[in-house]
Design a protein around this motif. Structure first.
Motif, mmCIF file in Angstrom:
data_model
loop_
_atom_site.group_PDB
_atom_site.id
_atom_site.type_symbol
_atom_site.label_atom_id
_atom_site.label_comp_id
_atom_site.label_asym_id
_atom_site.label_seq_id
_atom_site.Cartn_x
_atom_site.Cartn_y
_atom_site.Cartn_z
ATOM 1 N N LYS A 191 -9.411 -18.562 12.053
ATOM 2 C CA LYS A 191 -8.810 -18.902 13.255
ATOM 3 C C LYS A 191 -9.644 -18.817 14.582
ATOM 4 N N GLU A 192 -9.182 -19.209 15.630
ATOM 5 C CA GLU A 192 -10.107 -19.234 16.806
ATOM 6 C C GLU A 192 -10.485 -17.752 17.123
ATOM 7 N N LYS A 193 -9.592 -16.710 17.102
ATOM 8 C CA LYS A 193 -9.717 -15.485 17.369
ATOM 9 C C LYS A 193 -10.882 -14.995 16.384
ATOM 10 N N GLN A 194 -10.857 -15.406 15.152
ATOM 11 C CA GLN A 194 -12.091 -14.793 14.230
ATOM 12 C C GLN A 194 -13.305 -15.454 14.423
ATOM 13 N N VAL A 195 -13.083 -16.766 14.706
ATOM 14 C CA VAL A 195 -14.477 -17.469 15.412
ATOM 15 C C VAL A 195 -15.081 -16.702 16.309
ATOM 16 N N GLU A 196 -14.521 -16.482 17.375
ATOM 17 C CA GLU A 196 -15.036 -15.787 18.951
ATOM 18 C C GLU A 196 -15.456 -14.339 18.346
ATOM 19 N N GLY A 197 -14.677 -13.661 17.684
ATOM 20 C CA GLY A 197 -15.305 -12.259 16.966
ATOM 21 C C GLY A 197 -16.456 -12.488 16.119
ATOM 22 N N LEU A 198 -16.837 -13.538 15.569
ATOM 23 C CA LEU A 198 -17.892 -13.895 14.759
ATOM 24 C C LEU A 198 -19.070 -14.015 15.415
ATOM 25 N N ILE A 199 -18.765 -14.942 16.391
ATOM 26 C CA ILE A 199 -19.830 -15.310 17.464
ATOM 27 C C ILE A 199 -20.532 -13.839 18.129
ATOM 28 N N LYS A 200 -19.540 -13.093 18.639
ATOM 29 C CA LYS A 200 -19.949 -11.712 19.267
ATOM 30 C C LYS A 200 -20.738 -10.933 18.351
ATOM 31 N N HIS A 201 -19.945 -10.987 16.940
ATOM 32 C CA HIS A 201 -20.701 -10.111 15.998
ATOM 33 C C HIS A 201 -22.172 -10.620 15.589
ATOM 34 N N LEU A 231 -13.747 -15.608 2.928
ATOM 35 C CA LEU A 231 -15.092 -15.748 2.761
ATOM 36 C C LEU A 231 -15.594 -16.499 1.593
ATOM 37 N N HIS A 232 -14.868 -16.593 0.523
ATOM 38 C CA HIS A 232 -14.977 -17.341 -0.621
ATOM 39 C C HIS A 232 -15.193 -18.942 -0.264
ATOM 40 N N ARG A 233 -14.311 -19.210 0.610
ATOM 41 C CA ARG A 233 -14.026 -20.607 1.262
ATOM 42 C C ARG A 233 -15.329 -20.912 2.089
ATOM 43 N N LEU A 234 -15.896 -19.893 2.925
ATOM 44 C CA LEU A 234 -16.808 -20.085 3.784
ATOM 45 C C LEU A 234 -18.218 -20.682 3.183
ATOM 46 N N VAL A 235 -18.395 -19.860 2.083
ATOM 47 C CA VAL A 235 -19.646 -19.988 1.196
ATOM 48 C C VAL A 235 -19.678 -21.184 0.633
ATOM 49 N N GLU A 236 -18.426 -21.724 0.061
ATOM 50 C CA GLU A 236 -18.282 -22.755 -0.565
ATOM 51 C C GLU A 236 -18.612 -24.069 0.195
ATOM 52 N N LEU A 237 -18.088 -23.838 1.694
ATOM 53 C CA LEU A 237 -18.107 -24.906 2.704
ATOM 54 C C LEU A 237 -19.648 -25.071 3.185
ATOM 55 N N CYS A 238 -20.319 -23.946 3.177
ATOM 56 C CA CYS A 238 -21.528 -24.018 3.877
ATOM 57 C C CYS A 238 -22.594 -24.007 2.874
ATOM 58 N N GLY A 239 -22.358 -23.861 1.776
ATOM 59 C CA GLY A 239 -23.481 -23.805 0.727
ATOM 60 C C GLY A 239 -24.222 -22.582 0.678
ATOM 61 N N GLY A 240 -23.697 -21.532 0.493
ATOM 62 C CA GLY A 240 -24.440 -20.286 0.248
ATOM 63 C C GLY A 240 -24.219 -19.148 1.454
ATOM 64 N N PHE A 241 -24.814 -18.069 1.160
ATOM 65 C CA PHE A 241 -24.631 -16.929 2.311
ATOM 66 C C PHE A 241 -25.431 -17.266 3.604
ATOM 67 N N GLU A 242 -26.520 -17.554 3.396
ATOM 68 C CA GLU A 242 -27.376 -18.061 4.579
ATOM 69 C C GLU A 242 -26.750 -19.112 5.444
ATOM 70 N N GLY A 243 -26.378 -20.091 4.740
ATOM 71 C CA GLY A 243 -25.523 -21.199 5.304
ATOM 72 C C GLY A 243 -24.501 -20.757 6.217
ATOM 73 N N VAL A 244 -23.582 -19.715 5.840
ATOM 74 C CA VAL A 244 -22.494 -19.367 6.344
ATOM 75 C C VAL A 244 -22.796 -18.364 7.576
ATOM 76 N N TYR A 245 -24.062 -17.805 7.571
ATOM 77 C CA TYR A 245 -24.318 -17.078 8.840
ATOM 78 C C TYR A 245 -24.704 -17.629 9.716
ATOM 79 N N PHE A 246 -25.535 -18.744 9.502
ATOM 80 C CA PHE A 246 -26.373 -19.670 10.544
ATOM 81 C C PHE A 246 -25.523 -20.790 10.748
ATOM 82 N N ALA A 247 -23.977 -21.059 10.198
ATOM 83 C CA ALA A 247 -23.336 -22.248 10.377
ATOM 84 C C ALA A 247 -22.993 -22.341 11.843
ATOM 85 N N SER A 248 -22.417 -23.743 12.295
ATOM 86 C CA SER A 248 -22.003 -23.860 13.631
ATOM 87 C C SER A 248 -20.375 -23.199 13.872
#
Length: 227
Positions: free
Chosen positions: A37-47, A11-28
């Protein structure tokens, strides 16, 4: 903070990469894949396709649950300094002033009468002197020391291995209610998370991180307390 199956460091790394919380939520998904990991990405898309943030937030506020992230001034300063600082904290009740001294009192669930006696005496003494007692609200040493602190007119913080809306163990329901009145319960786990065995070792770093000192009253050699 409610993303399923994603670790604190990720989560820390995602926020740093995407420039904030909203950026993480709407990231590609490509950006997510740079950290997850791929399984996490698929789970996140569904969530994110099914989850309703506004509705969940209203439920949380109705239950008087607040959310503190590392970017908030109210986030406990002691916790900012620990390794793997929690990305965010869900809180019910009111956290003590940062200037108040705090001591973690922890120990065995199946404690001896000696352990019970010491936990009661120490919790009461700390509470009467204005020292916040931090513990895990577990049966045995934890709960006894916290009850004693509250009975002495002091304050206490319960750090849970479940969501802050889940009272665990159920037998400590009265203590949970008192903590909401005269202290706080907090957790790094999302609202509704049940108590799971794997949640407790990471929880322990928060207990110790909130305290100026840690007192182990009684514990087995192989135990969560010694972790």
């Amino acid at each position: 903070c409610n993303f399923p199956g994603i670790g604190n460091r990720q989560l820390h790394r995602l926020v740093e990469l995407c420039g904030g919380f909203e950026g993480v939520y709407f990231a590609s998904r490509e950006k997510w894949a740079a950290v997850l990991k791929e399984k996490q990405v698929e789970g996140l898309i569904k969530h994110t396709s099914m989850w309703k943030p506004g509705e969940e937030y209203r439920k949380m506020r109705a239950a008087q649950i607040s959310l503190l992230t590392l970017l908030d001034a109210e986030y406990p300063e002691r916790l900012r300094e620990i390794p793997d600082a929690p990305f965010a904290l869900f809180v019910r009740g009111r956290l003590p002033e940062e200037t108040a001294p705090s001591v973690a009192v922890i120990g065995a669930r199946d404690c001896s009468e000696y352990g019970r006696s010491v936990a009661r005496q120490l919790g009461g003494l700390l509470g009467s002197k204005g020292v916040t007692v931090v513990s895990g609200m577990a049966r045995g040493i934890d709960g006894i020391s916290q009850e004693a602190a509250l009975e002495a007119g002091g304050r206490s913080i319960g750090v849970l291995g479940s969501g802050v809306d889940v009272c665990y163990p159920a037998q400590n329901k009265a203590l949970y209610a008192r903590l909401l009145e005269k202290g706080a319960v907090l957790s790094s786990y999302p609202v509704g998370t049940p108590a799971r065995s794997q949640n407790f070792p990471p929880r322990n770093r928060i207990v110790s991180g909130l305290a100026d000192a840690v007192v182990v009253i009684e514990a087995r050699v192989k135990s969560g307390t010694l972790i």
